[in-house]
Scaffold this motif. Structure first.
Motif, PDB file in Angstrom:
ATOM      1  N   GLU A 250     -36.680   9.043 -42.998  1.00  0.00           N
ATOM      2  CA  GLU A 250     -36.109  10.380 -43.205  1.00  0.00           C
ATOM      3  C   GLU A 250     -36.781  11.401 -42.273  1.00  0.00           C
ATOM      4  O   GLU A 250     -36.123  12.257 -41.686  1.00  0.00           O
ATOM      5  N   THR A 251     -38.092  11.282 -42.140  1.00  0.00           N
ATOM      6  CA  THR A 251     -38.820  12.194 -41.252  1.00  0.00           C
ATOM      7  C   THR A 251     -38.362  12.028 -39.814  1.00  0.00           C
ATOM      8  O   THR A 251     -38.142  13.023 -39.093  1.00  0.00           O
ATOM      9  N   TYR A 252     -38.190  10.796 -39.365  1.00  0.00           N
ATOM     10  CA  TYR A 252     -37.794  10.546 -37.984  1.00  0.00           C
ATOM     11  C   TYR A 252     -36.358  10.993 -37.722  1.00  0.00           C
ATOM     12  O   TYR A 252     -36.056  11.570 -36.665  1.00  0.00           O
ATOM     13  N   CYS A 253     -35.468  10.734 -38.679  1.00  0.00           N
ATOM     14  CA  CYS A 253     -34.071  11.177 -38.508  1.00  0.00           C
ATOM     15  C   CYS A 253     -34.000  12.697 -38.431  1.00  0.00           C
ATOM     16  O   CYS A 253     -33.225  13.257 -37.642  1.00  0.00           O
ATOM     17  N   GLU A 254     -34.800  13.362 -39.251  1.00  0.00           N
ATOM     18  CA  GLU A 254     -34.802  14.825 -39.263  1.00  0.00           C
ATOM     19  C   GLU A 254     -35.323  15.400 -37.953  1.00  0.00           C
ATOM     20  O   GLU A 254     -34.934  16.511 -37.549  1.00  0.00           O
ATOM     21  N   ASN A 255     -36.162  14.641 -37.269  1.00  0.00           N
ATOM     22  CA  ASN A 255     -36.808  15.166 -36.056  1.00  0.00           C
ATOM     23  C   ASN A 255     -36.348  14.460 -34.785  1.00  0.00           C
ATOM     24  O   ASN A 255     -37.103  14.353 -33.823  1.00  0.00           O
ATOM     25  N   GLY A 256     -35.096  14.003 -34.789  1.00  0.00           N
ATOM     26  CA  GLY A 256     -34.487  13.611 -33.520  1.00  0.00           C
ATOM     27  C   GLY A 256     -34.251  12.141 -33.279  1.00  0.00           C
ATOM     28  O   GLY A 256     -33.704  11.781 -32.219  1.00  0.00           O
ATOM     29  N   LEU A 257     -34.628  11.242 -34.182  1.00  0.00           N
ATOM     30  CA  LEU A 257     -34.390   9.821 -33.946  1.00  0.00           C
ATOM     31  C   LEU A 257     -32.895   9.529 -33.966  1.00  0.00           C
ATOM     32  O   LEU A 257     -32.192   9.919 -34.882  1.00  0.00           O
TER      33      LEU A 257
ATOM     34  N   ASN B  44     -26.540   5.661 -23.839  1.00  0.00           N
ATOM     35  CA  ASN B  44     -27.125   6.919 -23.375  1.00  0.00           C
ATOM     36  C   ASN B  44     -28.638   6.811 -23.200  1.00  0.00           C
ATOM     37  O   ASN B  44     -29.247   7.634 -22.516  1.00  0.00           O
ATOM     38  N   LYS B  45     -29.246   5.810 -23.851  1.00  0.00           N
ATOM     39  CA  LYS B  45     -30.697   5.645 -23.754  1.00  0.00           C
ATOM     40  C   LYS B  45     -31.130   4.758 -22.592  1.00  0.00           C
ATOM     41  O   LYS B  45     -32.322   4.547 -22.388  1.00  0.00           O
ATOM     42  N   LEU B  46     -30.174   4.218 -21.868  1.00  0.00           N
ATOM     43  CA  LEU B  46     -30.535   3.419 -20.700  1.00  0.00           C
ATOM     44  C   LEU B  46     -31.356   4.255 -19.727  1.00  0.00           C
ATOM     45  O   LEU B  46     -31.129   5.459 -19.614  1.00  0.00           O
ATOM     46  N   PRO B  47     -32.357   3.685 -19.036  1.00  0.00           N
ATOM     47  CA  PRO B  47     -32.592   2.257 -18.831  1.00  0.00           C
ATOM     48  C   PRO B  47     -33.347   1.551 -19.952  1.00  0.00           C
ATOM     49  O   PRO B  47     -33.679   0.375 -19.803  1.00  0.00           O
ATOM     50  N   TYR B  48     -33.663   2.239 -21.062  1.00  0.00           N
ATOM     51  CA  TYR B  48     -34.268   1.540 -22.195  1.00  0.00           C
ATOM     52  C   TYR B  48     -33.202   0.655 -22.843  1.00  0.00           C
ATOM     53  O   TYR B  48     -32.213   1.182 -23.361  1.00  0.00           O
TER      54      TYR B  48
ATOM     55  N   PRO C  47     -44.151  14.011 -20.488  1.00  0.00           N
ATOM     56  CA  PRO C  47     -43.179  13.340 -19.620  1.00  0.00           C
ATOM     57  C   PRO C  47     -42.760  11.982 -20.156  1.00  0.00           C
ATOM     58  O   PRO C  47     -43.445  11.397 -20.985  1.00  0.00           O
ATOM     59  N   LYS C  48     -41.633  11.485 -19.670  1.00  0.00           N
ATOM     60  CA  LYS C  48     -41.062  10.254 -20.171  1.00  0.00           C
ATOM     61  C   LYS C  48     -41.893   9.036 -19.765  1.00  0.00           C
ATOM     62  O   LYS C  48     -42.540   9.022 -18.724  1.00  0.00           O
ATOM     63  N   LEU C  49     -41.827   8.038 -20.607  1.00  0.00           N
ATOM     64  CA  LEU C  49     -42.538   6.785 -20.371  1.00  0.00           C
ATOM     65  C   LEU C  49     -41.703   5.879 -19.476  1.00  0.00           C
ATOM     66  O   LEU C  49     -40.530   5.621 -19.755  1.00  0.00           O
ATOM     67  N   LYS C  50     -42.297   5.414 -18.386  1.00  0.00           N
ATOM     68  CA  LYS C  50     -41.641   4.418 -17.538  1.00  0.00           C
ATOM     69  C   LYS C  50     -41.936   3.050 -18.135  1.00  0.00           C
ATOM     70  O   LYS C  50     -43.076   2.595 -18.126  1.00  0.00           O
ATOM     71  N   LEU C  51     -40.885   2.403 -18.645  1.00  0.00           N
ATOM     72  CA  LEU C  51     -41.064   1.234 -19.494  1.00  0.00           C
ATOM     73  C   LEU C  51     -40.247   0.056 -18.993  1.00  0.00           C
ATOM     74  O   LEU C  51     -39.077   0.199 -18.647  1.00  0.00           O
TER      75      LEU C  51
ATOM     76  N   ALA D 230     -39.476   3.819 -30.943  1.00  0.00           N
ATOM     77  CA  ALA D 230     -38.424   4.583 -30.260  1.00  0.00           C
ATOM     78  C   ALA D 230     -38.547   6.080 -30.520  1.00  0.00           C
ATOM     79  O   ALA D 230     -38.239   6.900 -29.650  1.00  0.00           O
ATOM     80  N   TYR D 231     -39.002   6.441 -31.724  1.00  0.00           N
ATOM     81  CA  TYR D 231     -39.169   7.855 -32.057  1.00  0.00           C
ATOM     82  C   TYR D 231     -40.149   8.519 -31.098  1.00  0.00           C
ATOM     83  O   TYR D 231     -39.876   9.607 -30.562  1.00  0.00           O
ATOM     84  N   VAL D 232     -41.270   7.865 -30.836  1.00  0.00           N
ATOM     85  CA  VAL D 232     -42.262   8.420 -29.911  1.00  0.00           C
ATOM     86  C   VAL D 232     -41.752   8.345 -28.485  1.00  0.00           C
ATOM     87  O   VAL D 232     -41.816   9.322 -27.725  1.00  0.00           O
ATOM     88  N   ARG D 233     -41.248   7.200 -28.090  1.00  0.00           N
ATOM     89  CA  ARG D 233     -40.789   7.010 -26.705  1.00  0.00           C
ATOM     90  C   ARG D 233     -39.725   8.016 -26.304  1.00  0.00           C
ATOM     91  O   ARG D 233     -39.759   8.590 -25.204  1.00  0.00           O
TER      92      ARG D 233
END
Length: 458
Positions: A320-327, A333-337, A386-390, A378-381
């Motif tokens: 619930e916390t993650y959904c509320e804060n953007g998960l 749309n999340k590519l290249p992840y 700056p974005k994580l190169k993964l 995924a919530y953190v990433r």
């Protein structure tokens, strides 16, 4: 004059068909014998230059180090990952580790004293550190309490200035296994550290893997670091998270690291692995994607259903916390992840801005909720800057570079919670409809609807 005697080929060998058949027969027998005796069971598979052939440690038969390996359906000869020449890689990695300009400046870490090792920040405080485009902000990253190890181990960790391989066994949950496929120069330049608690160390003593006469321990390639974990967290799994995600703080002078769960045995040279997965791909971190799940909520449901974490109320509060804060569920749309769910048993990292920030932020989430790192991944990433190169590689690569074993069937000594820890809090266990019937009035309602809509179009 005597008669001249000429050598005549026996009729048996005059037949070309027979000679060809014999050659085919002996070649087949040789290849079959080679395949049977080869440790990789793969024909002419390349290996590091002058690889180490002698065992790194001889285990007593009672220890059962090679029992309960999990089978894989992938052929060991069909390689999804190809390595460069060992000597070329060794020289390149050596040059990279000496070149300080190849790595970003050291973080400014928040200091202080707290009841919790990680500082126990609330949700609003943790979110405030996700945007790190301002280098002047101090980042909370554990060590608000002293990490309880010996001074000798601490000095050895600080002296590791290149590549470090890290693992941990708490509560005697796994066997200690030696890496295989090491090149001739690797042991002299790469550090191997295994963190254990008192329960695990008692198991080593019981099987005579280490002597009680010494205060410093080494088993094969691994230097053993005893952690007085009763000063950290009640949950042994959470204590294992410290070396897993704060490796850059425990080894402040290292440039690259590999975390490998103790259930895995590394079967390729770590320098080749780092070079192939991180250096060549020019990324901050490499990790395997999950073989089945791509959405965080799928992993949360499985975590509850299979009782990988007992506090179901906490699991639901976390989602619930993650959904509320953007998960958001995974989509193109999340590519290249390629996925939101990793298999985090193997982590390959370059110690720079991206991976260090990710590790600190993720550790803070694990302390806030639970040590199931796939849930916060995924919530953190997705929210950090700056974005994580993964590099999220296929599970077939993981099967190529490591062998997975089952956890210990029986733990040595007392049960979960030794060393002064209190019994783990258990609330209601999972039911088949956990997290599914929460679409009404739930902060994850849109997430679930989008996830199911995405799956329906697959």
């Amino acid at each position: 004059m005597g008669k001249t005697t000429s050598f005549k080929t026996p009729p048996l060998f005059e037949s070309k068909l027979l000679c060809t058949s014999l050659l085919y027969l002996f070649t087949t027998l040789f290849l079959a014998l080679y395949n049977t005796l080869s440790p990789t069971r793969c024909l002419f598979r390349s290996s590091p230059f002058d690889p180490l052939q002698t065992p790194l440690f001889l285990y007593p038969s009672s220890y059962g180090v090679h029992k309960h390996a999990l089978t894989t359906h992938r052929s060991s000869c069909s390689s999804p990952l190809f390595f460069s020449d060992y000597l070329d890689v060794f020289k390149e990695m050596e040059d990279l580790c000496k070149n300080s300009s190849a790595f970003t400046p050291v973080f400014r870490y928040m200091e202080g004293n707290a009841h919790s090792f990680g500082g126990n920040f609330d949700t609003k405080e943790r979110i405030s550190f996700f945007d790190h485009r301002n280098d002047n902000v101090d980042i909370p990253c554990g060590f608000f309490k002293k990490f309880p190890i010996s001074n000798a181990d601490r000095i050895a960790m600080e002296n590791c200035k290149g590549v470090v391989i890290v693992s941990a066994i708490f509560n005697n949950h796994d066997k200690i296994r030696q890496p295989r496929g090491l090149g001739s120069k690797t042991l002299g330049t790469v550090c191997f550290f295994m963190f254990v608690d008192d329960t695990t160390l008692k198991g080593f003593h019981y099987h005579q893997l280490v002597s009680r006469k010494f205060q410093e321990y080494k088993i094969g390639a691994w230097r053993i670091v005893k952690v007085f974990s009763n000063y950290l967290y009640e949950n042994p799994a959470m204590n294992g998270v410290i070396p897993k995600y704060l490796v850059h703080r425990l080894f402040p002078n290292s440039k690259f690291s590999i975390w490998i769960d103790a259930k895995l045995q590394l079967t390729v040279d770590p320098l080749l692995l780092i070079h192939a997965l991180v250096v060549t791909e020019n990324v901050d971190m490499a990790i395997s994607r999950h073989p089945e799940f791509i959405h965080t909520m799928e992993e949360a449901m499985a975590t509850a259903r299979w009782r990988k974490w007992w506090d179901v109320d906490s699991l639901q509060a976390q989602m619930e916390t993650y959904c509320e804060n953007g998960l958001q569920p995974w989509s193109s749309n999340k590519l290249p992840y390629p996925s939101d769910v990793p298999d985090s048993s193997l982590l390959v990292r370059k110690h720079g801005l991206g991976s260090n920030l990710f590790s600190c932020l993720l550790f803070n989430e694990l302390e806030a909720f639970n040590p199931r790192d796939q849930l916060a991944f995924a919530y953190v990433r997705d929210n950090m800057s700056p974005k994580l190169k993964l590099n999220m590689f296929d599970v077939e690569v993981l099967e190529q570079v490591a062998v997975e074993y089952r956890h210990n069937l029986k733990s040595f000594g007392t049960s979960f919670g030794e060393e002064g820890s209190k019994p783990f809090k258990r609330t209601k266990t999972a039911t088949h409809d956990l997290l599914i019937n929460i679409t009404c009035c739930s902060k994850c309602q849109n997430y679930l609807l989008e996830m199911w809509d995405e799956e329906s179009h697959e």
